[in-house]
Design an enzyme around this catalytic site. Structure first.
Site, PDB file in Angstrom:
ATOM      1  N   HIS A  43       0.874  -1.187   0.000  1.00 42.88           N
ATOM      2  CA  HIS A  43       0.000   0.000   0.000  1.00 42.88           C
ATOM      3  C   HIS A  43       0.905   1.230   0.000  1.00 42.88           C
ATOM      4  O   HIS A  43       1.194   1.800   1.049  1.00 42.88           O
ATOM      5  CB  HIS A  43      -0.888  -0.034   1.255  1.00 42.88           C
ATOM      6  CG  HIS A  43      -1.986   0.975   1.257  1.00 42.88           C
ATOM      7  ND1 HIS A  43      -3.226   0.725   1.812  1.00 42.88           N
ATOM      8  CD2 HIS A  43      -2.052   2.237   0.783  1.00 42.88           C
ATOM      9  CE1 HIS A  43      -3.983   1.811   1.675  1.00 42.88           C
ATOM     10  NE2 HIS A  43      -3.290   2.734   1.058  1.00 42.88           N
ATOM     11  N   GLU A  70      -2.522  -1.736  -3.387  1.00 43.90           N
ATOM     12  CA  GLU A  70      -3.740  -1.071  -2.937  1.00 43.90           C
ATOM     13  C   GLU A  70      -3.449   0.405  -2.672  1.00 43.90           C
ATOM     14  O   GLU A  70      -2.319   0.781  -2.353  1.00 43.90           O
ATOM     15  CB  GLU A  70      -4.308  -1.758  -1.688  1.00 43.90           C
ATOM     16  CG  GLU A  70      -3.326  -1.830  -0.550  1.00 43.90           C
ATOM     17  CD  GLU A  70      -3.870  -2.520   0.693  1.00 43.90           C
ATOM     18  OE1 GLU A  70      -4.551  -3.546   0.567  1.00 43.90           O
ATOM     19  OE2 GLU A  70      -3.593  -2.024   1.792  1.00 43.90           O
ATOM     20  N   HIS A 190      -8.475  -6.710   6.541  1.00 41.76           N
ATOM     21  CA  HIS A 190      -8.343  -5.755   7.653  1.00 41.76           C
ATOM     22  C   HIS A 190      -8.642  -6.454   8.969  1.00 41.76           C
ATOM     23  O   HIS A 190      -9.743  -6.946   9.181  1.00 41.76           O
ATOM     24  CB  HIS A 190      -9.239  -4.515   7.517  1.00 41.76           C
ATOM     25  CG  HIS A 190      -8.451  -3.254   7.769  1.00 41.76           C
ATOM     26  ND1 HIS A 190      -8.042  -2.879   9.025  1.00 41.76           N
ATOM     27  CD2 HIS A 190      -7.934  -2.338   6.915  1.00 41.76           C
ATOM     28  CE1 HIS A 190      -7.339  -1.766   8.933  1.00 41.76           C
ATOM     29  NE2 HIS A 190      -7.234  -1.417   7.663  1.00 41.76           N
TER      30      HIS A 190
HETATM   31  N1  PXP Z   1      -6.918  -4.420   2.915  1.00 42.07           N
HETATM   32  C1  PXP Z   1      -6.779  -3.086   2.840  1.00 42.07           C
HETATM   33  C2  PXP Z   1      -7.503  -2.358   1.767  1.00 42.07           C
HETATM   34  C3  PXP Z   1      -5.929  -2.391   3.724  1.00 42.07           C
HETATM   35  O1  PXP Z   1      -5.794  -1.057   3.624  1.00 42.07           O
HETATM   36  C4  PXP Z   1      -5.222  -3.121   4.696  1.00 42.07           C
HETATM   37  C5  PXP Z   1      -4.280  -2.407   5.619  1.00 42.07           C
HETATM   38  O2  PXP Z   1      -3.221  -1.876   4.890  1.00 42.07           O
HETATM   39  C6  PXP Z   1      -5.401  -4.513   4.746  1.00 42.07           C
HETATM   40  C7  PXP Z   1      -6.269  -5.134   3.855  1.00 42.07           C
HETATM   41  C8  PXP Z   1      -4.678  -5.371   5.732  1.00 42.07           C
HETATM   42  O3  PXP Z   1      -5.095  -5.071   7.043  1.00 42.07           O
HETATM   43  P1  PXP Z   1      -4.280  -5.629   8.278  1.00 42.07           P
HETATM   44  O4  PXP Z   1      -2.943  -4.956   8.266  1.00 42.07           O
HETATM   45  O5  PXP Z   1      -5.128  -5.242   9.458  1.00 42.07           O
HETATM   46  O6  PXP Z   1      -4.165  -7.113   8.102  1.00 42.07           O
END
Ligand code: PXP
Length: 237
Positions: A43, A70, A190
């Protein structure tokens, strides 16, 4: 089996905290691949506070598994993904200064903008995924953009899982079914972790992919990266 895409942003955060190249983000990504990860997620943010744009180019040339980028589709982000051409781009609505993503898109409000962005990605041969909550109208409007997939924002599931798991997962099952009826692929991410992931997958067996960063990298401090990736993969069978 759903695919596990490992989000390596936290590894870059650790590296950046000291300058230098420890830990080596590219090597960690390659090791995730060797240890069984089906994909790598990054990201990049405009301030490059964790993954840097240079990392993204290098990862593209080094990785064999699926590469998912992302982020918010600013013009800088779109330039980057069109040059790098990852397998998948996940569109996230968070502003540049956000600590982490904290909500899905209002797809109804942004349907024109998202349709244009999805069109550009499709033309470039890049699979698109739109980050959404479980509201069915939001998913309906995501489908109208022509996106290939949606990614369900799972923080509300994760935060209520410990109370009553069946209640926590119910809106995600309903949203996942609706997405499937509309012909959309289904990702999730997430706050997924070793406690809540298997139950999520059991209830939504048609799930295509999860992307996990924070908990997985934290678990690796105790369990080691290889055993951690193996443990997460077992939850996805
Ligand atoms: N999906 C998206 C769109 C995210 O922004 C994030 C965090 O960067 C994640 C998944 C992964 O989340 P986590 O770090 O809580 O596993």
């Amino acid at each position: 089996m759903a695919k596990l895409s490992v989000n390596i942003n936290k590894v870059a955060t650790l590296r950046n905290s000291r300058g230098g190249n420890i830990p080596d983000v590219i090597q960690v990504a390659k090791d995730c691949e060797i240890f069984g990860a089906d994909g790598i997620t990054v990201h990049p943010r405009p301030d490059e506070r964790h993954i840097r744009y240079d990392d993204v180019y290098e990862l593209k040339s080094e990785l064999k598994v699926e590469f998912n980028i992302e982020g918010y589709p600013s013009s800088g982000f779109m330039d980057l993904v069109l040059k790098v051409r990852p397998h998948q781009v996940t569109l996230v609505p968070d502003p540049p200064e956000a600590l982490t993503s904290s909500a899905g898109w209002d797809t109804k409000q942004n349907v024109g903008f998202l349709t244009d962005i999805v069109g550009v990605l499709t033309e470039a041969g890049i699979r698109s995924s739109i980050f959404v909550g479980t509201d069915l109208e939001v998913i309906e409007y995501a489908a109208k953009t022509g996106t290939d997939r949606v990614e369900l924002y799972t923080e509300p599931y994760a935060s209520s899982y410990s109370i009553v798991p069946a209640v926590a997962v119910a809106p995600f099952v309903e949203a996942g079914k609706f997405a499937r009826e509309l012909g959309l692929g289904l990702n999730a991410g997430h706050d997924l972790n070793l406690n809540n992931l298997a139950y999520f997958k059991q209830n939504i067996p048609w799930l295509d992919e999860v992307s996990i960063g924070h908990a997985l990298i934290s678990d690796a401090l105790y369990m080691g990266l290889q055993k951690t990736i193996e443990a997460y993969k077992k939850c996805l069978i």
